[in-house]
Design a protein around this motif. Structure first.
Motif, mmCIF file in Angstrom:
data_model
loop_
_atom_site.group_PDB
_atom_site.id
_atom_site.type_symbol
_atom_site.label_atom_id
_atom_site.label_comp_id
_atom_site.label_asym_id
_atom_site.label_seq_id
_atom_site.Cartn_x
_atom_site.Cartn_y
_atom_site.Cartn_z
ATOM 1 N N GLU A 13 0.838 -1.203 0.000
ATOM 2 C CA GLU A 13 0.000 0.000 0.000
ATOM 3 C C GLU A 13 0.871 1.250 0.000
ATOM 4 O O GLU A 13 0.571 2.232 -0.683
ATOM 5 C CB GLU A 13 -0.920 0.006 1.227
ATOM 6 C CG GLU A 13 -2.058 -0.986 1.160
ATOM 7 C CD GLU A 13 -2.822 -1.069 2.475
ATOM 8 O OE1 GLU A 13 -2.571 -0.244 3.378
ATOM 9 O OE2 GLU A 13 -3.672 -1.968 2.611
ATOM 10 N N LEU A 14 1.948 1.202 0.755
ATOM 11 C CA LEU A 14 2.865 2.341 0.812
ATOM 12 C C LEU A 14 3.594 2.539 -0.517
ATOM 13 O O LEU A 14 3.819 3.670 -0.947
ATOM 14 C CB LEU A 14 3.863 2.156 1.961
ATOM 15 C CG LEU A 14 3.252 2.234 3.361
ATOM 16 C CD1 LEU A 14 4.254 1.796 4.415
ATOM 17 C CD2 LEU A 14 2.758 3.646 3.652
ATOM 18 N N VAL A 15 3.957 1.436 -1.168
ATOM 19 C CA VAL A 15 4.596 1.534 -2.486
ATOM 20 C C VAL A 15 3.628 2.143 -3.485
ATOM 21 O O VAL A 15 3.987 3.028 -4.262
ATOM 22 C CB VAL A 15 5.085 0.150 -2.962
ATOM 23 C CG1 VAL A 15 5.492 0.193 -4.428
ATOM 24 C CG2 VAL A 15 6.263 -0.314 -2.109
ATOM 25 N N ASP A 16 2.368 1.692 -3.465
ATOM 26 C CA ASP A 16 1.367 2.249 -4.379
ATOM 27 C C ASP A 16 1.168 3.739 -4.118
ATOM 28 O O ASP A 16 1.040 4.535 -5.057
ATOM 29 C CB ASP A 16 0.033 1.504 -4.237
ATOM 30 C CG ASP A 16 0.075 0.111 -4.845
ATOM 31 O OD1 ASP A 16 0.961 -0.139 -5.696
ATOM 32 O OD2 ASP A 16 -0.759 -0.726 -4.480
ATOM 33 N N ALA A 17 1.148 4.122 -2.858
ATOM 34 C CA ALA A 17 1.012 5.543 -2.517
ATOM 35 C C ALA A 17 2.224 6.329 -3.011
ATOM 36 O O ALA A 17 2.088 7.459 -3.495
ATOM 37 C CB ALA A 17 0.856 5.701 -1.001
ATOM 38 N N THR A 18 3.400 5.720 -2.918
ATOM 39 C CA THR A 18 4.622 6.368 -3.392
ATOM 40 C C THR A 18 4.548 6.630 -4.888
ATOM 41 O O THR A 18 4.908 7.714 -5.358
ATOM 42 C CB THR A 18 5.860 5.497 -3.068
ATOM 43 O OG1 THR A 18 5.891 5.239 -1.667
ATOM 44 C CG2 THR A 18 7.144 6.182 -3.487
ATOM 45 N N GLY A 29 9.016 15.846 -4.039
ATOM 46 C CA GLY A 29 7.757 16.080 -3.345
ATOM 47 C C GLY A 29 7.247 14.860 -2.599
ATOM 48 O O GLY A 29 6.295 14.962 -1.814
ATOM 49 N N ALA A 30 7.885 13.732 -2.832
ATOM 50 C CA ALA A 30 7.448 12.489 -2.189
ATOM 51 C C ALA A 30 8.053 12.378 -0.802
ATOM 52 O O ALA A 30 8.896 11.533 -0.529
ATOM 53 C CB ALA A 30 7.833 11.291 -3.049
ATOM 54 N N ALA A 36 2.564 8.998 3.644
ATOM 55 C CA ALA A 36 1.704 8.510 4.719
ATOM 56 C C ALA A 36 0.274 9.015 4.540
ATOM 57 O O ALA A 36 -0.688 8.244 4.655
ATOM 58 C CB ALA A 36 2.256 8.957 6.074
ATOM 59 N N THR A 37 0.134 10.294 4.225
ATOM 60 C CA THR A 37 -1.197 10.884 4.021
ATOM 61 C C THR A 37 -1.902 10.218 2.854
ATOM 62 O O THR A 37 -3.081 9.860 2.939
ATOM 63 C CB THR A 37 -1.075 12.403 3.764
ATOM 64 O OG1 THR A 37 -0.431 13.011 4.893
ATOM 65 C CG2 THR A 37 -2.431 13.037 3.539
ATOM 66 N N GLU A 38 -1.162 10.014 1.743
ATOM 67 C CA GLU A 38 -1.732 9.383 0.553
ATOM 68 C C GLU A 38 -2.206 7.968 0.860
ATOM 69 O O GLU A 38 -3.250 7.526 0.355
ATOM 70 C CB GLU A 38 -0.683 9.352 -0.566
ATOM 71 C CG GLU A 38 -1.135 8.734 -1.853
ATOM 72 C CD GLU A 38 -2.102 9.582 -2.653
ATOM 73 O OE1 GLU A 38 -2.798 9.024 -3.524
ATOM 74 O OE2 GLU A 38 -2.181 10.808 -2.411
ATOM 75 N N GLY A 44 3.969 8.722 11.599
ATOM 76 C CA GLY A 44 4.838 7.835 12.366
ATOM 77 C C GLY A 44 4.633 6.362 12.069
ATOM 78 O O GLY A 44 5.492 5.527 12.368
ATOM 79 N N ALA A 45 3.497 6.018 11.445
ATOM 80 C CA ALA A 45 3.191 4.611 11.168
ATOM 81 C C ALA A 45 4.094 4.023 10.096
ATOM 82 O O ALA A 45 4.186 2.803 9.960
ATOM 83 C CB ALA A 45 1.727 4.461 10.751
ATOM 84 N N LEU A 46 4.787 4.870 9.338
ATOM 85 C CA LEU A 46 5.671 4.375 8.284
ATOM 86 C C LEU A 46 6.988 3.839 8.832
ATOM 87 O O LEU A 46 7.603 2.962 8.234
ATOM 88 C CB LEU A 46 5.983 5.489 7.276
ATOM 89 C CG LEU A 46 5.036 5.625 6.097
ATOM 90 C CD1 LEU A 46 3.655 6.061 6.547
ATOM 91 C CD2 LEU A 46 5.594 6.617 5.088
ATOM 92 N N LYS A 47 7.422 4.373 9.953
ATOM 93 C CA LYS A 47 8.762 4.077 10.476
ATOM 94 C C LYS A 47 9.052 2.587 10.647
ATOM 95 O O LYS A 47 10.142 2.130 10.293
ATOM 96 C CB LYS A 47 8.998 4.808 11.815
ATOM 97 C CG LYS A 47 9.131 6.309 11.685
ATOM 98 C CD LYS A 47 10.491 6.686 11.191
ATOM 99 C CE LYS A 47 10.636 8.210 11.150
ATOM 100 N NZ LYS A 47 11.813 8.621 10.404
#
Length: 198
Positions: A13-18, A29-30, A36-38, A44-47
């Motif tokens: 999900e984080l890769v897709d948001a990236t 801009g990434a 995280a917002t996207e 902090g949940a990404l860490k």
């Protein structure tokens, strides 16, 4: 009862948001906050998954490469020689919006790999794998009588690989929404030259 978190799914999900952020805002801009917002997460949940943007970019490159390889395996199944080579190349070329987004992930990774030995090694290993696959298809195509070029297979494989990588740059730099860059025709022209004889 606590919610069970699928960590692999969350990473994807984080890769897709990236991808979406880079497509809109570019690599600079990434930011981790934007990603995280996207993805709908607190910053902090990404860490726990990706301590830095660099680690996220490395994971994203690996994901793009693996996903491309899965598509290649599907389209080359049951094919050999020139047919397999064509199918391989068509799957790598950025011929639709999804693969253009993938190119926008790969290019920032390459930029980092210039000065990062670990990323450079990942890229080198990935390209050696593709070069080997191209070479295998070429060898079979020559045995089948479909390739008659006097140019050696090693040089041909390197040329095709460089063409495929260059196509990533052309697609990523094209105006937003433009996905037809004449790449299919260029590939067919390249393959025709292989059959042109000495």
């Amino acid at each position: 009862m606590p919610k069970i978190v699928d960590h692999d799914e969350r990473r994807l999900e984080l890769v897709d948001a990236t991808w979406r952020i880079i497509a809109r805002l570019g690599i600079e801009g990434a930011t981790m906050r934007e990603i995280a917002t996207e993805a709908g997460f607190a910053n902090g949940a990404l860490k726990p998954y990706f301590p830095t943007k660099d680690t996220l970019l490395t994971f994203a490159f690996g994901h793009v490469f693996n996903r491309t390889n899965e598509r290649i395996a599907e389209v080359t199944a049951g094919k050999t020689g020139l047919a397999a080579l064509r199918a391989f190349a068509l799957e790598v070329l950025p011929l639709d919006e999804e693969r253009v987004h993938e190119a926008r992930i790969v290019i920032p990774f390459w930029q980092k790999a210039i000065t990062d030995a670990e990323k450079a090694a990942i890229h080198r290993d990935s390209m050696e794998q593709w070069h080997g696959a191209i070479l295998e298809h070429l060898t079979q195509a020559r045995k089948n009588g479909d390739v008659s070029s006097a140019v050696g297979d090693g040089a041909i494989a390197g040329s095709l690989l460089n063409m495929l990588l260059g196509a990533q740059i052309a697609a990523a730099l094209a105006p937003q929404g433009q996905v037809d860059h004449g790449l299919s025709d260029q590939l067919e022209g390249f393959l025709a030259l292989l059959q042109a004889g000495p």
